[in-house]
Design an enzyme around this catalytic site. Structure first.
Site, PDB file in Angstrom:
ATOM      1  N   LYS A 292     -45.165 -37.864  65.259  1.00 24.36           N
ATOM      2  CA  LYS A 292     -45.489 -36.661  64.471  1.00 24.36           C
ATOM      3  C   LYS A 292     -46.996 -36.552  64.227  1.00 24.36           C
ATOM      4  O   LYS A 292     -47.599 -35.503  64.451  1.00 24.36           O
ATOM      5  CB  LYS A 292     -44.762 -36.723  63.117  1.00 24.36           C
ATOM      6  CG  LYS A 292     -45.248 -35.715  62.102  1.00 24.36           C
ATOM      7  CD  LYS A 292     -44.462 -35.766  60.810  1.00 24.36           C
ATOM      8  CE  LYS A 292     -45.039 -36.663  59.748  1.00 24.36           C
ATOM      9  NZ  LYS A 292     -46.293 -36.193  59.123  1.00 24.36           N
ATOM     10  N   ASN A 293     -47.585 -37.654  63.764  1.00 25.50           N
ATOM     11  CA  ASN A 293     -48.989 -37.580  63.361  1.00 25.50           C
ATOM     12  C   ASN A 293     -49.948 -37.476  64.539  1.00 25.50           C
ATOM     13  O   ASN A 293     -51.106 -37.097  64.368  1.00 25.50           O
ATOM     14  CB  ASN A 293     -49.364 -38.785  62.475  1.00 25.50           C
ATOM     15  CG  ASN A 293     -48.731 -38.682  61.098  1.00 25.50           C
ATOM     16  OD1 ASN A 293     -48.081 -37.688  60.783  1.00 25.50           O
ATOM     17  ND2 ASN A 293     -48.915 -39.702  60.289  1.00 25.50           N
TER      18      ASN A 293
ATOM     19  N   CYS B 145     -49.820 -32.932  45.790  1.00 28.00           N
ATOM     20  CA  CYS B 145     -48.711 -33.358  46.642  1.00 28.00           C
ATOM     21  C   CYS B 145     -47.938 -34.438  45.904  1.00 28.00           C
ATOM     22  O   CYS B 145     -48.510 -35.132  45.067  1.00 28.00           O
ATOM     23  CB  CYS B 145     -49.302 -33.909  47.938  1.00 28.00           C
ATOM     24  SG  CYS B 145     -48.125 -34.657  49.015  1.00 28.00           S
TER      25      CYS B 145
ATOM     26  N   ARG C 213     -54.304 -35.046  47.002  1.00 28.71           N
ATOM     27  CA  ARG C 213     -54.789 -35.049  48.383  1.00 28.71           C
ATOM     28  C   ARG C 213     -55.865 -33.981  48.524  1.00 28.71           C
ATOM     29  O   ARG C 213     -55.630 -32.920  49.088  1.00 28.71           O
ATOM     30  CB  ARG C 213     -53.629 -34.831  49.355  1.00 28.71           C
ATOM     31  CG  ARG C 213     -52.667 -36.003  49.356  1.00 28.71           C
ATOM     32  CD  ARG C 213     -51.512 -35.808  50.287  1.00 28.71           C
ATOM     33  NE  ARG C 213     -51.774 -36.255  51.638  1.00 28.71           N
ATOM     34  CZ  ARG C 213     -50.852 -36.296  52.586  1.00 28.71           C
ATOM     35  NH1 ARG C 213     -49.619 -35.917  52.329  1.00 28.71           N
ATOM     36  NH2 ARG C 213     -51.142 -36.726  53.790  1.00 28.71           N
TER      37      ARG C 213
ATOM     38  N   ASP D 103     -47.795 -45.332  55.026  1.00 36.89           N
ATOM     39  CA  ASP D 103     -46.547 -44.645  55.367  1.00 36.89           C
ATOM     40  C   ASP D 103     -45.349 -45.586  55.432  1.00 36.89           C
ATOM     41  O   ASP D 103     -44.203 -45.121  55.451  1.00 36.89           O
ATOM     42  CB  ASP D 103     -46.692 -43.904  56.705  1.00 36.89           C
ATOM     43  CG  ASP D 103     -47.535 -42.639  56.575  1.00 36.89           C
ATOM     44  OD1 ASP D 103     -47.932 -42.317  55.445  1.00 36.89           O
ATOM     45  OD2 ASP D 103     -47.800 -41.996  57.598  1.00 36.89           O
TER      46      ASP D 103
ATOM     47  N   ARG E 211     -38.556 -33.689  58.120  1.00 34.22           N
ATOM     48  CA  ARG E 211     -39.955 -33.360  58.415  1.00 34.22           C
ATOM     49  C   ARG E 211     -40.542 -34.335  59.439  1.00 34.22           C
ATOM     50  O   ARG E 211     -41.441 -33.973  60.183  1.00 34.22           O
ATOM     51  CB  ARG E 211     -40.800 -33.439  57.144  1.00 34.22           C
ATOM     52  CG  ARG E 211     -40.431 -32.419  56.112  1.00 34.22           C
ATOM     53  CD  ARG E 211     -41.338 -32.535  54.931  1.00 34.22           C
ATOM     54  NE  ARG E 211     -42.704 -32.224  55.360  1.00 34.22           N
ATOM     55  CZ  ARG E 211     -43.658 -31.794  54.557  1.00 34.22           C
ATOM     56  NH1 ARG E 211     -43.414 -31.619  53.287  1.00 34.22           N
ATOM     57  NH2 ARG E 211     -44.852 -31.536  55.020  1.00 34.22           N
TER      58      ARG E 211
HETATM   59  C1  UD1 Z   1     -52.751 -38.836  57.448  1.00 34.97           C
HETATM   60  C2  UD1 Z   1     -51.294 -38.899  57.870  1.00 34.97           C
HETATM   61  C3  UD1 Z   1     -50.449 -39.524  56.781  1.00 34.97           C
HETATM   62  C4  UD1 Z   1     -51.007 -40.875  56.407  1.00 34.97           C
HETATM   63  C5  UD1 Z   1     -52.507 -40.776  56.067  1.00 34.97           C
HETATM   64  C6  UD1 Z   1     -53.147 -42.123  55.818  1.00 34.97           C
HETATM   65  C7  UD1 Z   1     -50.990 -36.999  59.358  1.00 34.97           C
HETATM   66  C8  UD1 Z   1     -50.364 -35.660  59.562  1.00 34.97           C
HETATM   67  N1  UD1 Z   1     -50.821 -37.546  58.135  1.00 34.97           N
HETATM   68  O1  UD1 Z   1     -52.821 -37.998  56.297  1.00 34.97           O
HETATM   69  O2  UD1 Z   1     -49.111 -39.667  57.278  1.00 34.97           O
HETATM   70  O3  UD1 Z   1     -50.313 -41.375  55.274  1.00 34.97           O
HETATM   71  O4  UD1 Z   1     -53.210 -40.142  57.155  1.00 34.97           O
HETATM   72  O5  UD1 Z   1     -53.010 -42.948  56.919  1.00 34.97           O
HETATM   73  O6  UD1 Z   1     -51.579 -37.577  60.242  1.00 34.97           O
HETATM   74  N2  UD1 Z   1     -59.044 -37.858  50.856  1.00 34.97           N
HETATM   75  C9  UD1 Z   1     -60.026 -37.319  50.054  1.00 34.97           C
HETATM   76  N3  UD1 Z   1     -60.646 -36.170  50.461  1.00 34.97           N
HETATM   77  C10 UD1 Z   1     -60.341 -35.553  51.649  1.00 34.97           C
HETATM   78  C11 UD1 Z   1     -59.344 -36.117  52.461  1.00 34.97           C
HETATM   79  C12 UD1 Z   1     -58.706 -37.274  52.036  1.00 34.97           C
HETATM   80  O7  UD1 Z   1     -60.326 -37.847  48.973  1.00 34.97           O
HETATM   81  O8  UD1 Z   1     -60.952 -34.515  51.949  1.00 34.97           O
HETATM   82  C13 UD1 Z   1     -58.307 -39.073  50.403  1.00 34.97           C
HETATM   83  C14 UD1 Z   1     -56.829 -38.776  50.160  1.00 34.97           C
HETATM   84  O9  UD1 Z   1     -56.638 -38.264  48.883  1.00 34.97           O
HETATM   85  C15 UD1 Z   1     -56.192 -40.125  50.340  1.00 34.97           C
HETATM   86  C16 UD1 Z   1     -57.061 -40.770  51.423  1.00 34.97           C
HETATM   87  O10 UD1 Z   1     -58.286 -40.024  51.455  1.00 34.97           O
HETATM   88  O11 UD1 Z   1     -56.307 -40.887  49.161  1.00 34.97           O
HETATM   89  C17 UD1 Z   1     -56.400 -40.768  52.788  1.00 34.97           C
HETATM   90  O12 UD1 Z   1     -56.234 -39.464  53.248  1.00 34.97           O
HETATM   91  P1  UD1 Z   1     -56.347 -39.048  54.790  1.00 34.97           P
HETATM   92  O13 UD1 Z   1     -56.796 -40.224  55.602  1.00 34.97           O
HETATM   93  O14 UD1 Z   1     -57.159 -37.808  54.857  1.00 34.97           O
HETATM   94  O15 UD1 Z   1     -54.845 -38.744  55.135  1.00 34.97           O
HETATM   95  P2  UD1 Z   1     -54.236 -37.444  55.777  1.00 34.97           P
HETATM   96  O16 UD1 Z   1     -55.051 -37.026  56.945  1.00 34.97           O
HETATM   97  O17 UD1 Z   1     -53.937 -36.447  54.710  1.00 34.97           O
END
Ligand code: UD1
Length: 437
Positions: free
Chosen positions: A32-33, A126, A131, A325, A417
């Site tokens: 998925k990711n 979320c 997030r 995850d 999902r």
């Molecule tokens: C992706 C994965 C998700 C996985 C996560 C961490 C997909 C579709 N989803 O989510 O399954 O659990 O990586 O491996 O690939 N953060 C900020 N600001 C931002 C963006 C992120 O503070 O602009 C923080 C988030 O709140 C969180 C951390 O960074 O605490 C990790 O987030 P991120 O690596 O961005 O995860 P996702 O891309 O949302």
């Protein structure tokens, strides 16, 4: 594609009878990711792309709906999807799909590259914790996008994107993907420092390079966290046929299911090199793993229940360490093992939502801040529990497979999902499980 009325909540429950060891073999679905950002990247490619092995899950359906809302054409046959973004015109993304799925935000970079403009609503909080998308917006602004935020709406615009150095304070997966996509057709060179190193980042770069992009990641990314993207003309990008990699999180979920419920199962089509930290944890908890790398297969044997023990401490971290995850499936496996496990969740603040449900099933777990303490060895009792998010929902199904009596997991739409056929898979592994409602 057919429209789904909802992504997450639904009236269908999963019902199972526990205390039966698992046995047999199943094939792991596509990731998925990996597939979601690659579908977003199709926006940048004015021809037809084919993704083989794309999972048939509701998050992918949501991404199709988003792509179609911009004018793209999508179709699915048994195990492949086609995306043709030749006639994309619309830069406003419908709120109902953006709100349904956080990762719709990765369309921003691709749409800026393709249309020079994108209008989305703020995806907001979320259930697994805050997030924010500040890192996404920071990266896109560095490349020259102008961004206006009006309440819940984000409007990004760029006459021309220009290469820049983007240094992330934290290696966010989604923000790294967004900047990569915006940089592909930007003028000049972009350097991302402290980029995320997840396999899904490498796949996105590999896919884009197949389509004609110029991204340097191999060799440098895992060592230095650095990605260099040299901008190319949009007209240089062309459609490709791409095979989606297997889903490391689904594979890990089923390994923890066998560890928790007992038995011996074989998983086919696994991304073995991406599973190091998971296999290491599972071995330390006493299960036997046999890896046949040439066949992409792993067999887990957790029949001898006296050997299944907790390790003292695990923390979630960015790749290649233990993934957030799989923290919920790990909690359930820890309930079934002897001894105490301390788990620290370092990525998402509220990812212990299933603890309350597990406690109702008789689990001995306490949570303080970002840390949970599981005292294993207490028999779980079947109950009706509620899936409130994807990975937690799958973990509750694992709990039901271990528990005495009948367990019903309500709101199974959250599980759809990310898991193509969790009920079919566990049925194939000998579980007494089915849908109700
Ligand atoms: C992706 C994965 C998700 C996985 C996560 C961490 C997909 C579709 N989803 O989510 O399954 O659990 O990586 O491996 O690939 N953060 C900020 N600001 C931002 C963006 C992120 O503070 O602009 C923080 C988030 O709140 C969180 C951390 O960074 O605490 C990790 O987030 P991120 O690596 O961005 O995860 P996702 O891309 O949302």
């Amino acid at each position: 594609m057919k429209q789904m009325a909802h992504f997450g909540r639904d009236d269908v429950s999963i019902r199972m009878e526990g205390e039966r060891p698992l046995g047999g073999r199943i094939r792991i679905q596509g990731s998925k990711n990996a597939a979601l950002p690659i579908l977003a990247a199709c926006m940048l490619i004015p021809g037809e792309c084919v993704l083989r092995g794309c999972p048939d899950i509701s998050d992918i359906e949501c991404m199709f709906n988003l792509l179609e809302s911009t004018g793209a054409k999508t179709s699915r046959t048994a195990d492949q999807v086609k995306i043709d973004t030749g006639s994309v015109r619309e830069y406003r993304l419908p709120e109902k799909y953006v709100s349904a799925m956080r990762s719709s935000v990765v369309l921003m970079g691709a749409m800026l590259g393709r249309l020079g403009e994108v209008h989305v609503n703020y995806p907001g909080g979320c259930v697994i914790g805050e997030r924010p998308i500040d890192l996404h917006l920071y990266g896109l602004e560095k490349l020259g996008a102008q961004i206006w935020i009006d309440g819940n709406h984000i409007h990004a615009y760029a006459d021309e994107l220009r290469g820049a150095t983007v240094t992330f304070p934290f290696p966010s997966v989604g923000a790294t993907q967004n900047v990569i996509m915006a940089a592909v057709t930007a003028r000049g060179t972009t350097v991302i420092k402290n980029a995320a190193k997840e396999p899904e980042i490498i796949e996105l770069c590999r896919f884009l390079n197949m389509a004609g992009a110029d991204i340097d990641y191999s060799g440098t990314l895992l060592k230095t966290g650095r990605i260099v993207i040299r901008g190319v003309e949009l007209s240089r990008l062309c459609g490709v046929v791409y095979d989606v990699i297997p889903d490391r999180i689904v594979a890990g979920t089923y390994l923890f299911a066998a560890l928790a419920a007992g038995g011996e199962i074989t998983l086919e089509n696994i991304p073995i090199r991406q599973l190091d930290s998971i296999c290491d944890t599972i071995r330390r908890m006493g299960a036997m793993l046999t890896v046949r790398a040439a066949q992409n297969e792993v067999t887990i044997n957790a029949c001898d229940r006296d050997r299944i023990v907790n390790v003292p401490y695990i923390e979630t971290e960015v790749y290649p360490d233990f993934p957030t995850d799989l923290q919920s499936p790990l909690l359930v496996a820890a309930c079934a093992a002897k001894g105490k496990l301390v788990v620290r969740e370092k990525i998402f603040s509220s990812r212990f939502r299933i603890v309350e449900e597990l406690q109702r099933m008789g689990a001995d777990i306490t949570v303080e801040g970002d840390t949970a303490v599981v005292t294993g060895g207490r028999k779980l009792e079947g109950r009706t529990v509620i899936a409130r998010e994807l990975r937690g929902g799958a973990a509750l199904v694992i709990a039901g497979l271990c528990a005495a009596g009948i367990t019903t997991v309500a709101d199974s739409g959250f599980i759809r999902r990310g898991y193509q056929d969790i009920v079919g898979d566990f049925t194939q592994l000998g579980a007494r499980i089915g849908y109700v409602g």
